[in-house]
Design a protein around this motif. Structure first.
Motif, PDB file in Angstrom:
ATOM      1  N   THR A  30       0.649  -0.998   0.341  1.00  0.00           N
ATOM      2  CA  THR A  30       0.178   0.216   0.285  1.00  0.00           C
ATOM      3  C   THR A  30       0.712   1.604  -0.268  1.00  0.00           C
ATOM      4  OG1 THR A  30      -1.785  -1.293   1.428  1.00  0.00           O
ATOM      5  CG2 THR A  30      -1.972   0.789   1.141  1.00  0.00           C
ATOM      6  N   TYR A  31       1.886   1.438   0.271  1.00  0.00           N
ATOM      7  CA  TYR A  31       3.184   2.679   1.069  1.00  0.00           C
ATOM      8  C   TYR A  31       3.361   2.369  -0.968  1.00  0.00           C
ATOM      9  CZ  TYR A  31       6.765   5.667   1.889  1.00  0.00           C
ATOM     10  OH  TYR A  31       7.489   6.289   1.553  1.00  0.00           O
ATOM     11  N   SER A  34       1.520   4.466  -2.720  1.00  0.00           N
ATOM     12  CA  SER A  34       0.898   5.740  -2.784  1.00  0.00           C
ATOM     13  C   SER A  34       2.205   6.357  -3.034  1.00  0.00           C
ATOM     14  CB  SER A  34       1.209   6.189  -1.025  1.00  0.00           C
ATOM     15  OG  SER A  34       1.772   5.481  -0.386  1.00  0.00           O
ATOM     16  N   PRO A  37       2.445   5.706  -7.885  1.00  0.00           N
ATOM     17  CA  PRO A  37       1.182   4.659  -8.768  1.00  0.00           C
ATOM     18  C   PRO A  37       1.388   4.272  -9.491  1.00  0.00           C
ATOM     19  CG  PRO A  37       0.862   7.517  -8.512  1.00  0.00           C
ATOM     20  CD  PRO A  37       2.194   6.939  -7.574  1.00  0.00           C
ATOM     21  N   THR A  59      -5.563  -1.078   0.358  1.00  0.00           N
ATOM     22  CA  THR A  59      -6.641   0.821   0.106  1.00  0.00           C
ATOM     23  C   THR A  59      -8.168   0.453   0.854  1.00  0.00           C
ATOM     24  OG1 THR A  59      -5.204   0.554  -2.022  1.00  0.00           O
ATOM     25  CG2 THR A  59      -7.170   1.890  -1.297  1.00  0.00           C
TER      26      THR A  59
END
Length: 79
Positions: A30-31, A34, A37, A59
């Motif tokens: 997830t990091y 972000s 992308p 997410t």
């Protein structure tokens, strides 16, 4: 007292270590999504697909993942 860990046991055979690895994988995916992308614009086969799925889980279920991380941190520190 020292934690009870069997000699030669991998993280996949110990349930607490397995959950920790899964949570770290989801949080890392997830990091990365972000921060970069462009890497996650399309689904690709192989290992990248697994990272994409981890980012989607992180997410969509972010409140549950963060609560699980806090619970696992408390469990690791105090028990």
């Amino acid at each position: 007292p020292e934690p009870r860990v069997a000699e030669g046991m991998s993280a996949l055979l110990n349930f607490q270590s397995f959950l920790t690895c899964v949570l770290l994988f989801i949080c890392t995916s997830t990091y990365l999504k972000s921060q970069r992308p462009s890497m996650f614009r399309e689904k690709k086969p192989g290992l990248f697909s697994l990272v994409y799925k981890g980012a989607v889980i992180g997410t969509r279920l972010s409140p549950w993942v963060s609560a699980s991380c806090l619970l696992m941190a408390a469990w690791t520190l105090f028990f």
